[in-house]
Every structure is written in structure tokens, then in C-alpha cells.
Design a protein around this motif. Structure first.
Motif, PDB file in Angstrom:
ATOM      1  N   THR A 202       0.823  -1.207   0.000  1.00 17.62           N
ATOM      2  CA  THR A 202       0.000   0.000   0.000  1.00 17.62           C
ATOM      3  C   THR A 202       0.858   1.257   0.000  1.00 17.62           C
ATOM      4  N   ILE A 203       2.058   1.160   0.589  1.00 15.79           N
ATOM      5  CA  ILE A 203       2.937   2.323   0.703  1.00 15.79           C
ATOM      6  C   ILE A 203       4.220   2.087  -0.090  1.00 15.79           C
ATOM      7  N   ASP A 204       4.710   3.166  -0.751  1.00 17.67           N
ATOM      8  CA  ASP A 204       5.917   3.011  -1.558  1.00 17.67           C
ATOM      9  C   ASP A 204       7.167   3.041  -0.675  1.00 17.67           C
ATOM     10  N   LYS A 205       8.323   2.821  -1.303  1.00 19.31           N
ATOM     11  CA  LYS A 205       9.564   2.683  -0.538  1.00 19.31           C
ATOM     12  C   LYS A 205       9.933   3.952   0.215  1.00 19.31           C
ATOM     13  N   ALA A 206       9.707   5.110  -0.390  1.00 18.77           N
ATOM     14  CA  ALA A 206      10.042   6.359   0.289  1.00 18.77           C
ATOM     15  C   ALA A 206       9.193   6.549   1.539  1.00 18.77           C
TER      16      ALA A 206
ATOM     17  N   GLN B  62       7.752   4.144   3.199  1.00 11.46           N
ATOM     18  CA  GLN B  62       8.168   3.136   4.173  1.00 11.46           C
ATOM     19  C   GLN B  62       9.363   3.636   4.978  1.00 11.46           C
ATOM     20  N   SER B  63      10.310   4.262   4.307  1.00  7.99           N
ATOM     21  CA  SER B  63      11.489   4.764   5.003  1.00  7.99           C
ATOM     22  C   SER B  63      11.112   5.811   6.044  1.00  7.99           C
ATOM     23  N   ARG B  64      10.164   6.689   5.707  1.00  8.44           N
ATOM     24  CA  ARG B  64       9.735   7.704   6.673  1.00  8.44           C
ATOM     25  C   ARG B  64       9.067   7.063   7.883  1.00  8.44           C
TER      26      ARG B  64
ATOM     27  N   TRP C  96      10.422   7.130  11.783  1.00  5.75           N
ATOM     28  CA  TRP C  96       9.565   7.581  12.881  1.00  5.75           C
ATOM     29  C   TRP C  96       9.414   6.509  13.958  1.00  5.75           C
ATOM     30  N   LEU C  97       9.294   5.234  13.528  1.00  4.45           N
ATOM     31  CA  LEU C  97       9.177   4.137  14.489  1.00  4.45           C
ATOM     32  C   LEU C  97      10.425   4.015  15.356  1.00  4.45           C
ATOM     33  N   ALA C  98      11.594   4.236  14.755  1.00  6.26           N
ATOM     34  CA  ALA C  98      12.838   4.161  15.522  1.00  6.26           C
ATOM     35  C   ALA C  98      12.956   5.317  16.508  1.00  6.26           C
ATOM     36  N   GLU C  99      12.431   6.482  16.123  1.00  8.99           N
ATOM     37  CA  GLU C  99      12.544   7.657  16.985  1.00  8.99           C
ATOM     38  C   GLU C  99      11.461   7.728  18.052  1.00  8.99           C
ATOM     39  N   HIS C 100      10.284   7.159  17.772  1.00  8.50           N
ATOM     40  CA  HIS C 100       9.158   7.264  18.706  1.00  8.50           C
ATOM     41  C   HIS C 100       8.507   5.887  18.950  1.00  8.50           C
TER      42      HIS C 100
ATOM     43  N   LEU D  75      15.284  -1.993  11.858  1.00  7.42           N
ATOM     44  CA  LEU D  75      13.912  -2.072  11.359  1.00  7.42           C
ATOM     45  C   LEU D  75      13.893  -2.340   9.859  1.00  7.42           C
ATOM     46  N   HIS D  76      14.781  -1.669   9.126  1.00  3.69           N
ATOM     47  CA  HIS D  76      14.857  -1.917   7.681  1.00  3.69           C
ATOM     48  C   HIS D  76      15.186  -3.381   7.393  1.00  3.69           C
TER      49      HIS D  76
END
Length: 604
Positions: A498-502, A504-506, A510-514, A532-533
Motif C-alpha cells: 500500500t505504501i511506496d519505498k520512500a 516506508q522509510s519515513r 519515525w518508528l525508531a525515533e518514537h 527495522l529496515h
């Protein structure tokens, strides 16, 4: 005299308890070896191995699953070793013995019923005066005549040496199923079962039983299946063994055949309180919930009490349950069996085995076959082909149910998806499996194999073909089920993300930071963006997954971000985490420019 006792198991992981009993009982007086093969082994390979062992007496343990393959072996080995004495035993040849002796001229003797003492006596007579008429419980030849001697009285079980103490078994205990019995006989009279023929129940000594179990556990056994026909018939005996295994299991798993409607609440409460999760499995034969059918086969069953037991066990979350059904019992037509299936599936067993009636030699139902219009296979496994109320066309349809049930429920590939479909999209569980099974057949998929991914794409194809109303919700559950079927991060998926690679990276940044905004459990992992990647997948689902999993309510206005993390060494199962996404724009495939404007603080 060199004696070799052999059998053909259904699978390599299975072991034969019967031939080990025979060896244990006879080895004090004879040189006895055992040999185990499988029904998939090439006949030439088996015959070659038997030939090289050069036995004087060769015995085979015979069952419905191996008799035809065993016959092929017998015919070959007798041609190259005509002087070899061949003895058959086991439940398949213990009835209609005259038929077997006439069908198989290569066979010299048949041991009927309980074999330890009879086989030992037969070996003594073969080596001695050869007065076979003094050996109770055998069939033999006298010229062209088949002689069947009177049956032998039941043996005191404690006179049988342990079949579990052979040193040569120890190296493979951890990789094979160990079969174990604490008793022989069954108190019930179900007319489709061979156990109904033996009257009464006999028990092995408790201290001997405990000692053998402890020896097996200490020697590395990982799975022990108790073959007692009704393990819980004697409450105190069962409770004592349950308690012993709880205290000494050391990671071993134990499976029991129990009669659920006679299980006392105090036993269930004891197990609920003391049993560690996962060490016990219960196999429960329900067979039918049709009262008339149960009455006709002399099966006493209180379904209300059975339901109470299964429900208490399920709610304890300690013990997996395997429930059995038999299609084709007297007066159980297609509609009646549909009800039986739905009654039992509603109990939520971890596994539901759908079998088809087999007209076993020696059973009352086989003797009454004409009464109900049964037609069945001439040779093992004697499966029915129809009767007065269940024609072959209905049997074929139910077999499609069985096929899809095995692939999709018993294999636990899509549990969340299947339960949702049954509750929301189909009239009943049976109707889901039947309609999908019919579609599977129409597509010709029964003729080809499948990979894990195929199970998902084929279900998706079926759901699209029938215009499933809530397909987006179902697809979301299928995605979760697919991710959870992998130990490592999957290399491919069967849908378009559903979501593109860019994007996904964002999300991953965000998951790593929060991580605390996902859950405390996710925050405890302390995963970097790089980790996570490498070890996580994310996907947007078009509904509030967490709400659905907690309450069963589907709220499509609140999409979810699904995060699945795969531990690097696969020592633990993957874990999934869910956080909500505010704003419908997260689900819409907008232009990249619009997506870049989405604020990360909109993710909660």
C-alpha cells in the motif's frame, strides 16, 4: 533360530510399539531383531534388506495402512527364500483369518489378537516338536487345510517386559514419535471400532509405568503418544499420571485419547491450575452429534458434557485439542453431517480431523453393512463408497471439505482470516470449506502442489470470484496471517504494498525515533532504523486492526499501521504491533508530492 519382526510404518517418524513388545517378550529365549520400514519405501529395497538379514522366521505386524504393501513384500521374499517361515499378526489379520490364509499361500502362520505370549509359544513349537495344535490363538496349515486354534486367555500385562528399554532406540528418540500404553481394552461398544470387541480394561502397574516414562524422558523423547483407547476412564489413575508428567516433563509433549463427556470437572480444574502450557494434547473422538446415529452404533455420548469439557480445556489455554469426526455413519446424511461439523467446529478445536468411515474386519458395523446399504472398498482401508442416505456424490463433496480444512485450518496458515470469513461472509464453517473446496476442484488445483504463497493467492481468487463484500478487511487479515507464517522477513509478498519505498522509510525512521507511541512492548525492543529496515515489515491496513482483534468490531474509518518484527536468529516467533493512522489520505494513493506533505505527527 534367528527371528526378525518387521513392520511398515505410515511415516518414518512413527515407531511400532507392537514389534517392540514381541521382541521384549521373546528375546530371553530367541535371537530376535526388529526392522522398521515405511509404506513409501520401494519394495525392492525392503526385500533386499530382509534378504541380507537372513532370518529363519520373519514376522510382520499388519494394519489397514500397511497390509497391501506388506503383501507385496511377502510375495517377493518368499520367492527368493522359499524356506523362510512367515508369520503375520496385528489387528488387520486377527479377523477373517481363514480369508487371509487362503489369499496368502506364502504365509505359514497367523497370530490372532494379543500376540506376545502366542508368538513366543509358536516360536518354541517351531523350534521344538512342531505340534501346532497346542498353540492357542494361531492359524496354520495342515496340508491343504487351514487350522484355527482356540483363542488364548488374556495375559497378565505385568508379565510383559518393558518395550521401551532397547539401547538401539535411544539415538532416535528425539526425532520420532514414541507410542506408550498404560492399559489395554475399552469400556465402550462403538460398532465401527475394533476396541469394542475386547471386553474390560486391564492396567499396567503404576510404578512400572512411571519408571518407563521417566526413562524415555531422560533418554531424550520429545513426543509420547498414549495409545490407551480411553485414557481417562479411571479418574485416579489418570490424575496420578497427569501429576507425574507435570512434575517430570522436561519439555516432552504428551498426547492422550480421552472421552470428553466423562471427564470430571475436578480433573479439568487440576490441569487448568497445574499443567504448564503446551505439554499436553487431547485427542477427542466426537464422530457425530446425531443422537440417532450414535444410538445405532451403540455409542454413548452426552454432547452437552462433551462441550463443557472442551470449553473448559480451551479456556484454560493450556492444552491443544484434536477433535475427530467420521463421515458416513448410519443415518448421517449430508445435511446431518453438515450440522455435526458445525457443532464441533464451533467448539474451537486447534485441529478438527474429518475422516471417512472404514468398515474394519471384525466390527459390528461391517457385519451389519447390508442393513444400511453400505458399499465399500474390497481391500484396506475398506473406506465406504456410499450407503442408503449418503451417496458417493455426497462423499466426494465432503472430501473437498476435508482437503481445504486440512490446508487452511489444521495447518493454521490463516486462522484470523478464516474465522472472520466464517463469522461474517458465510452461513457456517461447513459452507465456507465446502464452497472453497468446490472452487478448488473447479480450478484443478487438486492436481498440482502448492507453496505457502499459493494458499493465499488461491483463497484471494476464490473471494474475488464470489464478490466478497468486505474484501479489503479480509485482505488486511490475510496480510497479517501471511507475515506471521514466516520466521524470517519474507522475501516476497503476494500483493502490492500500500505504501511506496520512500514512505516506508519515513515510517521506519519515525518508528525508531518514537517507539513508545506504538506500544511499551515495541519500545522495549530498542530497535534502530537500520534494524527495522533489515528485520521488520510494515503495511497499512484499511481498518482498526487492534480494535478488531480485541472486540471483533470492524471500524474502517481508522486505518492501522501494521509492524511485524522478525528476531534475527529466529529463536523467537515474529511479533506484530499495531498503531493507528489518522486521516483517510494515508490510504489513498495520492501523488508523491501530496504524500510528502503528510505530517509525521499524524501517526499516533
Amino acid at each position: 533360530m534367528k527371528v526378525l519382526i518387521a513392520t511398515l510404518n505410515a511415516k518414518y517418524i512413527h515407531t511400532s510399539l507392537a514389534i517392540r513388545y514381541l521382541k521384549a517378550f521373546c528375546q530371553k529365549d530367541f535371537e530376535v531383531d526388529i526392522a522398521e520400514y515405511t509404506i513409501k519405501d520401494p519394495a525392492m529395497n525392503i526385500v533386499s534388506d530382509l534378504y541380507q538379514r537372513r532370518p529363519d522366521v520373519l514376522g510382520f505386524s499388519c494394519y489397514i495402512w500397511n497390509i497391501e504393501e506388506t503383501i507385496a513384500i511377502i510375495k517377493m521374499i518368499k520367492k527368493i527364500m522359499p524356506e523362510l517361515i512367515i508369520v503375520l499378526g496385528g489387528p488387520e489379520v486377527s479377523y477373517d483369518t481363514d480369508y487371509w490364509m487362503k489369499r496368502l499361500p506364502e504365509v505359514d502362520f497367523i497370530v490372532m489378537g494379543e500376540g506376545e505370549e502366542t508368538f513366543h509359544h509358536l516360536l518354541q513349537v517351531i523350534e521344538g516338536d512342531r505340534k501346532f495344535h497346542f498353540v492357542y490363538g494361531i492359524a496354520y496349515r495342515k496340508g491343504d487345510e487351514v487350522i484355527i486354534t482356540p483363542g488364548r486367555p488374556k495375559l497378565d500385562l505385568n508379565e510383559i517386559p518393558s518395550p521401551h528399554r532397547f539401547e538401539e532406540d535411544v539415538p532416535t528418540l528425539a526425532n520420532r514419535v514414541v507410542y506408550f500404553e498404560t492399559s489395554r481394552g475399552c469400556p465402550f461398544s462403538c460398532q465401527f471400532c475394533l476396541s469394542s470387541i475386547e471386553v474390560g480394561v486391564r492396567y499396567f502397574d503404576m510404578e512400572r509405568t512411571k519408571a518407563d516414562l521417566l526413562y524415555l524422558i531422560d533418554s531424550g523423547a520429545k513426543l509420547i503418544k498414549f495409545v490407551d483407547r480411553t485414557f481417562n476412564i479411571k479418574r485416579e489413575y489418570a490424575l496420578e499420571i497427569f501429576d507425574f508428567l507435570i512434575k517430570n516433563h522436561r519439555g516432552c509433549v504428551f498426547q492422550f485419547e480421552i472421552t470428553a463427556d466423562i471427564m470430571r470437572p475436578e480433573v479439568l480444574e487440576f490441569l487448568s491450575e497445574h499443567a504448564p502450557p503446551g505439554i499436553f494434547r487431547f485427542e477427542i473422538g466426537v464422530q457425530s452429534t446425531n443422537d440417532l446415529t450414535n444410538e445405532l452404533v451403540k455409542r454413548r455420548q452426552n454432547f452437552a458434557k462433551l462441550t463443557r469439557t472442551v470449553t473448559m480445556v480451551r479456556d484454560s489455554h493450556k492444552i491443544d485439542q484434536h477433535l475427530d469426526l467420521i463421515a458416513g455413519l448410519p443415518e448421517e446424511n449430508y445435511d446431518s453431517f453438515r450440522k455435526t461439523f458445525n457443532d464441533v467446529f464451533a467448539l474451537g478445536p486447534e485441529e478438527l480431523q474429518l475422516g471417512f468411515l472404514k468398515m474394519l474386519r471384525g466390527t459390528g458395523l461391517r457385519n451389519d453393512a447390508e442393513k444400511y446399504g453400505y458399499v465399500y472398498m474390497d481391500h484396506a482401508p475398506y473406506e465406504i463408497l456410499g450407503n442408503d442416505v449418503l451417496p458417493f456424490s455426497d462423499i466426494v463433496r465432503i472430501k473437498r471439505v476435508e482437503d481445504v480444512l486440512e490446508k487452511y485450518w489444521n495447518a493454521h496458515r490463516l486462522d484470523r482470516t478464516v474465522l472472520y470469513l466464517i463469522k461474517n461472509e458465510f452461513p457456517s464453517a461447513f459452507d465456507f470449506f465446502q464452497q472453497f473446496g468446490d472452487y478448488w476442484e473447479e480450478q484443478g488445483w487438486q492436481k498440482i502442489g502448492h507453496q505457502l504463497e499459493d494458499l493465499f493467492t488461491r483463497l484471494h481468487s476464490f473471494l474475488r470470484c464470489r464478490d466478497t463484500a468486505s474484501l479489503e478487511v479480509v485482505e488486511g487479515l490475510m496480510k497479517l496471517d501471511y507475515f506471521m507464517n514466516h520466521k524470517y522477513k519474507p522475501r516476497k509478498i503476494w500483493w502490492n504494498f500500500t505504501i511506496d519505498k520512500a514512505e516506508q522509510s519515513r515510517y521506519l525512521r519515525w518508528l525508531a525515533e518514537h517507539p513508545e507511541k506504538v506500544s511499551p512492548e515495541f519500545a522495549e525492543l530498542k530497535l534502530s532504523e537500520k534494524e527495522l529496515h533489515k528485520h521488520a515489515v510494515i503495511e497499512v491496513l484499511p481498518f482498526d486492526l487492534e480494535l478488531y482483534l480485541c472486540t471483533g468490531e470492524v471500524r474502517e474509518s481508522d486505518p492501522s499501521l501494521l509492524v511485524v518484527y522478525y528476531p534475527p536468529d529466529a529463536s523467537e516467533m515474529p511479533a506484530y504491533y499495531v498503531t493507528s493512522i489518522t486521516g483517510r489520505e494515508a490510504l489513498k494513493k495520492k501523488r508523491k508530492k501530496e504524500l510528502e506533505k503528510m505530517e509525521l505527527h499524524d501517526i499516533q
